[in-house]
Design an enzyme around this catalytic site. Structure first.
Site, PDB file in Angstrom:
ATOM      1  N   TYR A 194      14.124   6.783  -6.836  1.00 30.41           N
ATOM      2  CA  TYR A 194      15.254   5.433  -6.494  1.00 30.41           C
ATOM      3  C   TYR A 194      15.450   5.228  -7.590  1.00 30.41           C
ATOM      4  CZ  TYR A 194      15.652   0.748  -4.451  1.00 30.41           C
ATOM      5  OH  TYR A 194      16.741   0.013  -4.048  1.00 30.41           O
ATOM      6  N   ARG A 197      23.529   2.935  -6.719  1.00 28.37           N
ATOM      7  CA  ARG A 197      22.844   2.220  -5.800  1.00 28.37           C
ATOM      8  C   ARG A 197      23.046   0.671  -5.115  1.00 28.37           C
ATOM      9  NH1 ARG A 197      17.458   2.341  -8.395  1.00 28.37           N
ATOM     10  NH2 ARG A 197      17.257  -0.627  -8.846  1.00 28.37           N
ATOM     11  N   ASP A 198      22.225   1.129  -3.925  1.00 32.63           N
ATOM     12  CA  ASP A 198      22.196  -0.111  -3.123  1.00 32.63           C
ATOM     13  C   ASP A 198      23.353  -0.596  -3.737  1.00 32.63           C
ATOM     14  OD1 ASP A 198      20.632  -2.451  -1.598  1.00 32.63           O
ATOM     15  OD2 ASP A 198      20.247  -3.681  -3.380  1.00 32.63           O
ATOM     16  N   ASP A 247      12.074  -8.816  -3.760  1.00 33.61           N
ATOM     17  CA  ASP A 247      12.994  -7.903  -2.992  1.00 33.61           C
ATOM     18  C   ASP A 247      14.495  -8.300  -3.948  1.00 33.61           C
ATOM     19  OD1 ASP A 247      11.525  -6.913  -0.973  1.00 33.61           O
ATOM     20  OD2 ASP A 247      11.882  -8.531  -0.308  1.00 33.61           O
ATOM     21  N   SER A 276      19.031  -4.692  -5.873  1.00 35.75           N
ATOM     22  CA  SER A 276      18.534  -3.789  -6.092  1.00 35.75           C
ATOM     23  C   SER A 276      19.237  -2.759  -6.344  1.00 35.75           C
ATOM     24  CB  SER A 276      17.730  -3.030  -5.072  1.00 35.75           C
ATOM     25  OG  SER A 276      16.710  -3.943  -4.753  1.00 35.75           O
ATOM     26  N   ASP A 292      17.255   3.401   2.078  1.00 33.57           N
ATOM     27  CA  ASP A 292      18.596   2.365   2.056  1.00 33.57           C
ATOM     28  C   ASP A 292      19.315   3.658   2.191  1.00 33.57           C
ATOM     29  OD1 ASP A 292      16.759   0.203   2.666  1.00 33.57           O
ATOM     30  OD2 ASP A 292      17.750  -0.648   1.234  1.00 33.57           O
TER      31      ASP A 292
HETATM   32  C1  BGC Z   1      13.580  -2.640  -6.539  1.00 33.40           C
HETATM   33  C2  BGC Z   1      12.269  -2.100  -7.351  1.00 33.40           C
HETATM   34  C3  BGC Z   1      10.962  -2.070  -7.154  1.00 33.40           C
HETATM   35  C4  BGC Z   1      11.188  -1.981  -5.548  1.00 33.40           C
HETATM   36  C5  BGC Z   1       9.431  -1.996  -4.995  1.00 33.40           C
HETATM   37  C6  BGC Z   1      12.859  -2.903  -5.137  1.00 33.40           C
HETATM   38  O1  BGC Z   1      14.259  -3.450  -4.232  1.00 33.40           O
HETATM   39  O2  BGC Z   1      14.853  -3.348  -6.454  1.00 33.40           O
HETATM   40  O3  BGC Z   1      13.193  -2.595  -8.930  1.00 33.40           O
HETATM   41  O4  BGC Z   1      10.764  -1.341  -7.762  1.00 33.40           O
HETATM   42  O5  BGC Z   1      11.812  -2.972  -4.575  1.00 33.40           O
HETATM   43  O6  BGC Z   1       9.037  -3.125  -5.310  1.00 33.40           O
END
Ligand code: BGC
Length: 387
Positions: A109, A114-115, A342, A121, A161
């Protein structure tokens, strides 16, 4: 999140994988089919330490023993920054002590941009700032750890995502800017990680996202294109759905919940059974894992199906198992570690996303990925089946 369709054809993948990679195959691990069958899934110490630290702070009436039980339930470790990658070595050492057929579950990830359709995120790399090269460095660091682990088996959930955003969110400028990088880097990364001790599931959103009639076909096309561009790596086992989301595997009762609006594909069972045959037809391995970690309470208290941030009233859901009762589904898993946030509800914070200040989001919430004690307590309290 349910409409705009992707049209762009896949750009060709720039660099070829080293020769020894393309000749490798995943026979050692995946020839037997379901990588979860007969395996124990490793419950990582990063999460169990977080849960143990939460126990002295539990609200009154909540049971320390139940929290201790949660610490032993395997969830995935998210490599959401390069600096988290070396943690793998500790997990490997632990897993070796356990002995037997153990798989280590990890989330890849760290794509640039990202996101891309949200803010909570956003990651450490951006396309504009050399993110593609940096991401290759990240993937190589993960690969080095996995290769160094010898015969230790790993299950990877690939980039939550990312491809789903390319199916429905190409109206967002940050997704437009990211699209070719997402596709090229995904195909490149899958080739790179085509190792005999690895099983990969690409993230495929959830029923309320790609399960709409207008999105199923474009989604199947995109997964099949990426898979082909990557040279059909044997390590790719299928798709992961419902990651960090709240849908039931089978929605209880006859009618779908009102937030599903006109979509009759209102649970993950219906979603994978719609998408699976479309993928098969295109030569993509249609095996699934489904995140059930936060799906205990049905219907959810979401005001809109697309509301993804720290939804109120949720509970831990069905435990991880390879006994899913569905030939398409390899396992129920807990991908999102329950209790990790989240996204922040602080309007002035970097990465604030309005979804995290919605009336159906629990507040006040810290930054994404940080420990969120009140959310953990909510999940524990409402667990179904009970912990
Ligand atoms: C966050 C990450 C996290 C993951 C699991 C994601 O939404 O951006 O930093 O490791 O969730 O909790």
């Amino acid at each position: 999140m349910k409409s705009t369709l992707v049209s762009a054809a896949l750009l060709s993948v720039a660099s070829a994988a080293p020769a020894e990679q393309s000749t490798q195959n995943a026979t050692a691990f995946l020839a037997g089919g379901n990588p979860f069958a007969g395996a124990s899934v490793y419950a990582n110490t990063f999460y169990s330490k977080r849960v143990e630290a939460a126990i002295p702070k539990l609200a009154s009436g909540l049971s320390a023993d139940k929290a201790k039980a949660v610490a032993k339930i395997p969830s995935f470790f998210w490599m959401d920054k390069l600096e988290r990658v070396p943690e793998i070595a500790n997990f490997v050492a632990d897993a070796k002590k356990m002995g037997g057929n153990v798989v280590i579950p990890l989330v890849v990830y760290d794509l640039p941009n990202r996101d891309c359709a949200a803010l909570a995120s956003n990651g450490e790399y951006s396309v504009k700032d050399g993110g593609a090269e940096k991401y290759k460095g990240y993937i190589k660091a993960v690969k080095d750890q996995i290769v160094a682990a010898g015969s230790q088996k790993f299950v990877l959930v690939w980039e939550p995502d990312s491809l789903a955003n390319l199916v429905t969110n190409m109206n967002e400028q940050k997704c437009q800017e990211a699209a070719s990088a997402y596709k090229e880097l995904t195909a490149w990364g899958l080739k790179e990680m085509n190792l005999p001790n690895v099983a990969i599931y690409l993230d495929a959103g959830h029923a309320g996202w790609l399960g709409w009639d207008a999105n199923l076909g474009p989604a199947a096309n995109l997964f099949a294109q990426i898979y082909q561009s990557a040279g059909k790596p044997a390590a790719v086992r299928g798709l992961a759905t419902n990651v960090a989301n709240y849908n039931a595997f089978k929605f209880p009762g006859g009618a779908c919940p009102s937030y599903a609006e006109s979509n009759k594909v209102c649970d993950e069972s219906r979603y994978v059974n719609k998408l699976g045959p479309m993928l098969k037809q295109k030569g993509f391995p249609a095996n699934f894992i489904v995140d059930t970690g936060r799906s205990g309470v049905q219907p959810t208290k979401q005001q809109k199906w697309g509301n993804w941030c720290n939804v109120i009233g949720t509970g831990f859901g069905p435990r991880p198992t390879a006994n899913t009762g569905d030939a398409l589904v390899d396992a129920f898993v807990w991908v999102k570690p329950g209790g990790e946030c989240d996204g922040t509800s602080d309007r002035s914070a970097p990465r604030f996303d309005a979804h995290c200040d919605s009336p159906d989001a629990l507040k006040p919430a810290p930054q994404a990925g940080e420990w969120y004690q009140a959310y953990f307590e909510q999940l524990l309290q409402n667990a179904n089946p009970p912990i």
